[in-house]
Design an enzyme around this catalytic site. Structure first.
Site, PDB file in Angstrom:
ATOM      1  N   ARG A  87       0.828  -1.204   0.000  1.00  0.00           N
ATOM      2  CA  ARG A  87       0.000   0.000   0.000  1.00  0.00           C
ATOM      3  C   ARG A  87       0.864   1.256   0.000  1.00  0.00           C
ATOM      4  O   ARG A  87       0.529   2.260  -0.619  1.00  0.00           O
ATOM      5  CB  ARG A  87      -0.892   0.011   1.243  1.00  0.00           C
ATOM      6  CG  ARG A  87      -2.144  -0.777   1.066  1.00  0.00           C
ATOM      7  CD  ARG A  87      -2.969  -0.828   2.337  1.00  0.00           C
ATOM      8  NE  ARG A  87      -3.947  -1.888   2.249  1.00  0.00           N
ATOM      9  CZ  ARG A  87      -5.136  -1.763   1.684  1.00  0.00           C
ATOM     10  NH1 ARG A  87      -5.499  -0.623   1.180  1.00  0.00           N
ATOM     11  NH2 ARG A  87      -5.966  -2.785   1.619  1.00  0.00           N
ATOM     12  N   ASP A 147     -19.230   4.282  -2.229  1.00  0.00           N
ATOM     13  CA  ASP A 147     -19.434   3.450  -1.047  1.00  0.00           C
ATOM     14  C   ASP A 147     -20.912   3.363  -0.656  1.00  0.00           C
ATOM     15  O   ASP A 147     -21.410   2.282  -0.361  1.00  0.00           O
ATOM     16  CB  ASP A 147     -18.567   3.961   0.119  1.00  0.00           C
ATOM     17  CG  ASP A 147     -17.083   3.779  -0.194  1.00  0.00           C
ATOM     18  OD1 ASP A 147     -16.741   2.764  -0.838  1.00  0.00           O
ATOM     19  OD2 ASP A 147     -16.273   4.649   0.167  1.00  0.00           O
ATOM     20  N   ARG A 150     -22.798   1.167  -3.134  1.00  0.00           N
ATOM     21  CA  ARG A 150     -22.635  -0.267  -2.848  1.00  0.00           C
ATOM     22  C   ARG A 150     -23.533  -0.681  -1.679  1.00  0.00           C
ATOM     23  O   ARG A 150     -24.167  -1.750  -1.706  1.00  0.00           O
ATOM     24  CB  ARG A 150     -21.158  -0.553  -2.539  1.00  0.00           C
ATOM     25  CG  ARG A 150     -20.318  -0.463  -3.796  1.00  0.00           C
ATOM     26  CD  ARG A 150     -18.829  -0.478  -3.533  1.00  0.00           C
ATOM     27  NE  ARG A 150     -18.118  -0.563  -4.816  1.00  0.00           N
ATOM     28  CZ  ARG A 150     -16.821  -0.378  -4.963  1.00  0.00           C
ATOM     29  NH1 ARG A 150     -16.062  -0.081  -3.911  1.00  0.00           N
ATOM     30  NH2 ARG A 150     -16.272  -0.501  -6.154  1.00  0.00           N
ATOM     31  N   HIS A 174     -11.888   6.580   2.307  1.00  0.00           N
ATOM     32  CA  HIS A 174     -12.368   5.653   1.280  1.00  0.00           C
ATOM     33  C   HIS A 174     -11.417   4.462   1.344  1.00  0.00           C
ATOM     34  O   HIS A 174     -10.374   4.452   0.715  1.00  0.00           O
ATOM     35  CB  HIS A 174     -12.345   6.306  -0.098  1.00  0.00           C
ATOM     36  CG  HIS A 174     -12.662   5.349  -1.213  1.00  0.00           C
ATOM     37  ND1 HIS A 174     -13.824   4.622  -1.245  1.00  0.00           N
ATOM     38  CD2 HIS A 174     -11.960   4.987  -2.320  1.00  0.00           C
ATOM     39  CE1 HIS A 174     -13.830   3.860  -2.334  1.00  0.00           C
ATOM     40  NE2 HIS A 174     -12.701   4.061  -3.003  1.00  0.00           N
TER      41      HIS A 174
END
Ligand code: APR
Length: 309
Positions: A87, A147, A150, A174
């Site tokens: 990441r 988000d 979803r 996020h």
């Protein structure tokens, strides 16, 4: 006709351009570093417009001078995470790309509003804010709509109610630490908690958190249709000066007791970009999760700062 530039002509950039064209929100300039790619995508999109009678012109370019006069610049340039990348690798690599793109925006579209879509979203939006030097209301990040889209999809399929009757909100990063708010989720005029028990709500929240990863597992690359749709909603709110309440990654400046960090919060979007940040009432548990999410974001910002913005 408004002008909307989209930087990055990959999957998210072209899906965004398609949605903007479908809604005839403005003419479009697609930019990418790969020679031919934005030009080819632009041709394909122009043919789409011709077939569907959409009065929109799309131009593809490798030259940032073509974004001059943009009302909005949408930034989708960047790498997606490869299996061998951490990441942190992604954070630092995309940060370099966003700095480069932001300098071009500052030079060629100094009056534009900027919507960042590149991940890790909130930190990349912070980098764009610092590098462009624009006022914070003109630099914002996408993702909240994705988000809650979803989440709303899962509620729709579990309860069989129309999307038109489901309203929801999300806060924070996020990413893994996002804070979905079932307590601020309504079916019509009643709270979600009247329709779902605690366990089902917890499962639905968890499934929402994993939805992005599920898409990658199934089709092999990350979502782009839904991000494109969501960005077009934000573009529309700004271009049409709607004053629409949209979860947006915005600079917190004392809001929710936080400063110098971008995070998703409910915002009023209009002609001036982020016109207001709304502070909603949170339970102790929700506030605790939000603060934890902010901590995650601040530590990522520190990593980027070490690398010098
Ligand atoms: N300037 C302009 N374009 C660039 C630059 C740059 N400095 N660096 C990379 N690009 C372009 C690439 O050439 C590529 O065409 O960005 C595009 C990225 O497209 P994809 O690889 O298809 O990635 P995509 O799925 O569109 O995702 C882009 O959006 O949702 C986020 O997590 C996602 O951060 C990722 C971004």
């Amino acid at each position: 006709m408004p002008l909307i530039s989209v930087i990055g002509s990959g999957r998210v950039g072209t899906s965004t351009a398609l949605q903007i064209a479908m809604r005839e929100l403005g003419d479009i300039v697609l930019v990418d570093i790969i020679p031919g790619l934005p030009q080819g995508e632009a041709l394909d999109l122009n043919h789409t417009c011709a077939i569907l009678d959409l009065d929109v012109d799309v131009k593809g370019s490798n030259d940032y001078r073509d974004i001059a006069g943009s009302d909005i610049v949408v930034v989708t340039a960047g790498l997606t995470r490869k299996p061998d990348m951490t990441r942190l690798d992604l954070l630092l690599k995309n940060s370099e790309i966003i700095k480069d793109v932001s300098r071009h925006i500052r030079e060629h579209a100094p009056k534009s509003k900027v919507i960042v879509v590149t991940n890790p979203l909130d930190v990349m939006t912070y980098v764009a804010y610092k590098t462009t030097g624009f006022e914070s209301n003109r630099v914002m990040g996408f993702s909240g709509l994705l988000d809650i889209g979803r989440f709303r999809h899962l509620i729709h399929s579990r309860l069989g109610v129309s999307y038109k009757s489901i309203r929801s909100m999300v806060l924070g990063e996020h990413g893994d630490s996002m804070v979905l708010l079932p307590s601020h989720t309504y079916i019509g005029v009643e709270k979600l908690t009247s329709f779902m028990d605690e366990k089902t709500i917890a499962e639905t929240v968890e499934a929402t958190r994993k939805a992005g990863a599920e898409i990658i597992k199934l089709k092999g690359w990350s979502a782009h249709h839904a991000p494109g749709a969501g960005v077009s909603v934000m573009v529309s709110a700004i271009i049409k000066d709607m004053k629409a309440v949209i979860p947006t990654s915005a600079l917190l400046d004392g809001h929710y007791g936080e400063k110098d960090v971008y995070a998703v919060v409910p915002c009023v979007l209009g002609a001036n970009g982020v016109e207001k940040i709304i502070e909603i009432g949170l339970s102790d548990e929700e506030l605790k999760k939000f603060k934890e999410s902010i901590k995650v974001l601040k530590s990522a910002i520190e990593q980027v700062k070490l690398d010098k913005i």
